[in-house]
Design an enzyme around this catalytic site. Structure first.
Site, mmCIF file in Angstrom:
data_model
loop_
_atom_site.group_PDB
_atom_site.id
_atom_site.type_symbol
_atom_site.label_atom_id
_atom_site.label_comp_id
_atom_site.label_asym_id
_atom_site.label_seq_id
_atom_site.Cartn_x
_atom_site.Cartn_y
_atom_site.Cartn_z
ATOM 1 N NE ARG A 313 125.427 58.565 9.110
ATOM 2 C CZ ARG A 313 125.618 58.029 10.302
ATOM 3 N NH1 ARG A 313 124.625 57.394 10.900
ATOM 4 N NH2 ARG A 313 126.790 58.131 10.906
ATOM 5 C CG HIS A 457 130.502 63.692 1.793
ATOM 6 N ND1 HIS A 457 130.176 64.102 0.517
ATOM 7 C CD2 HIS A 457 131.455 64.562 2.211
ATOM 8 C CE1 HIS A 457 130.882 65.151 0.175
ATOM 9 N NE2 HIS A 457 131.667 65.448 1.187
ATOM 10 C CD GLU A 458 127.338 64.074 6.813
ATOM 11 O OE1 GLU A 458 127.340 63.795 8.027
ATOM 12 O OE2 GLU A 458 127.680 65.182 6.380
ATOM 13 N N GLY A 459 130.117 59.503 7.203
ATOM 14 C CA GLY A 459 130.402 58.164 7.720
ATOM 15 C C GLY A 459 130.779 57.186 6.627
ATOM 16 C CD GLN A 464 126.673 55.292 7.257
ATOM 17 O OE1 GLN A 464 125.574 54.955 7.694
ATOM 18 N NE2 GLN A 464 127.204 56.478 7.513
#
Length: 610
Positions: A313, A457-459, A464
């Site tokens: 992240r 990307h990545e959440g 978040q």
């Protein structure tokens, strides 16, 4: 423009990165060794990455039925990156690393991200190997992690599934024990995996000898059924090609098959794949399922994987920053050289007068200053987080724990804020180019496309934001939030003593108070649905407050470094501070209002109303 002066200022004048050399782990280093690393990375990025950014965007990966084909330039870039030692730069000498501070490693990787994020710099490989160093067995470290750091193998993270997306509790990939096998047991308990994984970056290629997949899967319960939710998730090493306990390839292909390449808006130079595990295309020992080795304990896979996810992240946030910075530099260069129109006023009506460069128009200055405030501020945030990583690993016990807590709170911001606002910087870069900005004659349209992926990307933002308001600011009795507020208050106290900054310090003080008040208001009913209905506006307001703090702290360092205020860069930084406080920080009121009111407009609207 060069990134180097901005990095040097933030590292040495603001973060005092050189002082890290006083710690035992970094005692062999100095500013000279740090600068040598930057020189090398800047050169490789300039020679092997930047010239091919458009090439890898237009010549997408393709599958010929046997292998995935990538441009030769990608192979050359990966070879140069691995050869530089950057894959293991922060690792111990015993691991073949340089024992560089993570702060320096993160800064060095900025050159590659700005030159061509699409070619990449093996972010997932390093995250994969770092996870194994923490949670893997000695054999797993030796066979998999160390070969990844050496550049022989590359790594992925396999979480999402076509039917589950980001909802990991709904994954259905299963893993069943494979029975006792001495060779396999040397690498950990051996399982057979069956299932499908989606959106796997670098999931298939020929850049390295092997690809090491870290796969989340569920071990069935005694009744043969998968345990609902996330409790049943375990983590497995699933190599593309089978490996012996000596680290050598056995010549046997594991049952991991490419089901398709995803063709994306951006990052087209990086393969993105759908992988089938255990479909029977490459059976191992005549049995069904892809061979995988358990990492850590059964049912603790998500806890292990978060080690890699948090690292990824921060990496995504940094990629977003550098794409924004690339667009800023491109549009600044364009604005300095593009003549168009005349300035407002009597003289501007005279068509006989020569045209002015567009950088002389106030609205173009506004757009450039917005980009500068977003991108340089976000870069400072990412480097601050990198410095916290070094604090967590090398400071005394109390400072290390403080760094851990601060990272917990800041990681959702470090990922999401640049993904939103540095993307806006890219949009402004296109605007400055006018019609040319939409064409492939200029790079800014590609920067925007590449950066648009970072919001996912990545959440996503929603994930978040829910993590921030639903978990991070509450964990350990709100200790992390209180610690962050104390850090911000310390900056405010220093800034109040500086006449040029006192007004900004007062504005930030009010903003910090609002963060605390709105956090309490969101949770006033104790109902998660009430609190989290507006988690994204909460994160936006929280993020703007954090960036206002970062800019104020940078401003203090700026005035300390140039007391006469005679350097042009000083004027630029102080203008960015002024812009952020005048144009951006006031936005938090609207965001926080819906959070405080626990506004349920979105929650209550029935779907047929759409």
């Amino acid at each position: 423009m060069s990134l180097r002066p901005t990095l040097d200022f933030l590292l040495y004048n603001w973060l005092n990165a050189e002082s890290l050399n006083q710690r035992e782990r970094f005692a062999d280093h100095s500013r000279e060794t740090f600068d040598a690393v930057f020189d090398t990375c800047e050169r490789i990025a300039r020679e092997k990455y930047a010239p091919f950014n458009r090439l890898v965007d237009t010549q997408e990966p393709h599958f010929d039925g046997e292998t995935v084909i990538l441009p030769q330039a990608t192979h050359e870039a990966h070879k140069a990156y691995a050869g530089s030692g950057m894959l293991s730069a922060a690792q111990d000498y015993d691991e073949g690393g340089m024992q560089l501070p993570y702060t320096i490693e993160a800064a060095a990787n900025c050159f590659f991200a700005m030159a061509s994020v699409s070619i990449g710099s093996s972010l997932l490989t390093k995250g994969n190997a770092n996870l194994l160093l923490v949670h893997g067995t000695e054999a797993q470290k030796e066979v998999f992690a160390r070969n990844e750091f050496a550049g022989r193998f590359s790594g992925t993270m396999c979480l999402s599934e076509p039917q589950a997306g980001s909802s990991l509790s709904d994954i259905t990939t299963r893993a069943v024990p494979d029975g006792y096998d001495f060779e396999a047991e040397a690498l950990g308990p051996r399982y057979r995996l069956t299932g499908n994984k989606m959106w796997i970056s670098s999931g298939e290629h020929e850049l390295t000898e092997n690809i090491i997949h870290l796969v989340l899967a569920k071990i069935p319960g005694p009744d043969g059924k998968l345990i609902p939710g996330t409790r049943g998730i375990s983590l497995f090493i699933v190599p593309k090609k089978m490996v012996g306990a000596d680290g050598q390839l056995t010549g046997v292909r594991n049952d991991v098959a490419l089901a398709g390449l995803n063709h994306k808006l951006g990052w087209r130079g990086t393969t993105n794949t759908l992988l089938n595990f255990g479909e029977g295309k490459y059976p191992v020992d005549g049995a069904a399922g892809a061979v995988g080795y358990l990492v850590g304990k059964p049912h603790e896979g998500l806890r292990c994987m978060f080690h890699m996810m948090n690292e990824a992240r921060i990496g995504v946030g940094t990629a977003a920053v550098m794409l924004g910075m690339a667009g800023y530099y491109a549009s600044l260069d364009y604005a300095k050289n593009r003549p168009q129109g005349r300035l407002m006023g009597p003289a501007g009506k005279d068509a006989a007068q020569p045209q002015v460069r567009i950088i002389e128009h106030s609205d173009v200055k506004r757009m450039l200053l917005a980009q500068k405030s977003y991108c340089e501020g976000a870069l400072a945030l990412e480097l601050y987080c990198a410095r916290l990583v070094d604090e967590q690993h090398t400071a005394d016990a109390q400072a290390a724990d403080d760094a851990r807590l601060l990272l917990e709170v800041l990681t959702p911001i470090a990922k999401s804020w640049p993904s939103e606002w540095c993307l806006e910087a890219n949009s402004l870069a296109i605007q400055i180019h006018g019609g040319y900005g939409y064409t492939r004659d200029f790079p800014v349209e590609q920067y925007w496309r590449d950066n648009r992926l970072n919001m996912i990307h990545e959440g996503t933002h929603g994930i978040q934001a829910t993590d921030l308001l639903g978990r991070k600011v509450l964990m350990e009795g709100g200790k992390g939030l209180a610690l962050l507020a104390a850090r911000i208050s310390a900056t405010i106290e220093r800034a109040l003593q500086v006449p040029e900054l006192a007004t900004y310090a007062g504005a930030l003080d009010k903003a910090v108070y609002q963060v605390g008040a709105v956090t309490k208001a969101a949770w006033a009913t104790g109902n998660p649905q009430d609190a989290l209905a507006n988690a994204v506006p909460y994160m936006q307001g929280f993020g703007h407050t954090v960036l206002a703090w970062i800019w104020l702290d940078v401003a203090l360092a700026t005035l300390r470094s140039d007391t006469t205020k005679s350097i042009a860069a000083t004027a630029g930084k102080m203008a960015a501070v002024r812009y952020f406080y005048h144009y951006e920080l006031p936005k938090i009121g609207a965001w926080f209002q819906v959070v405080s009111d626990r506004d349920l407009t979105c929650v209550d609207l029935p779907e047929d109303a759409f």
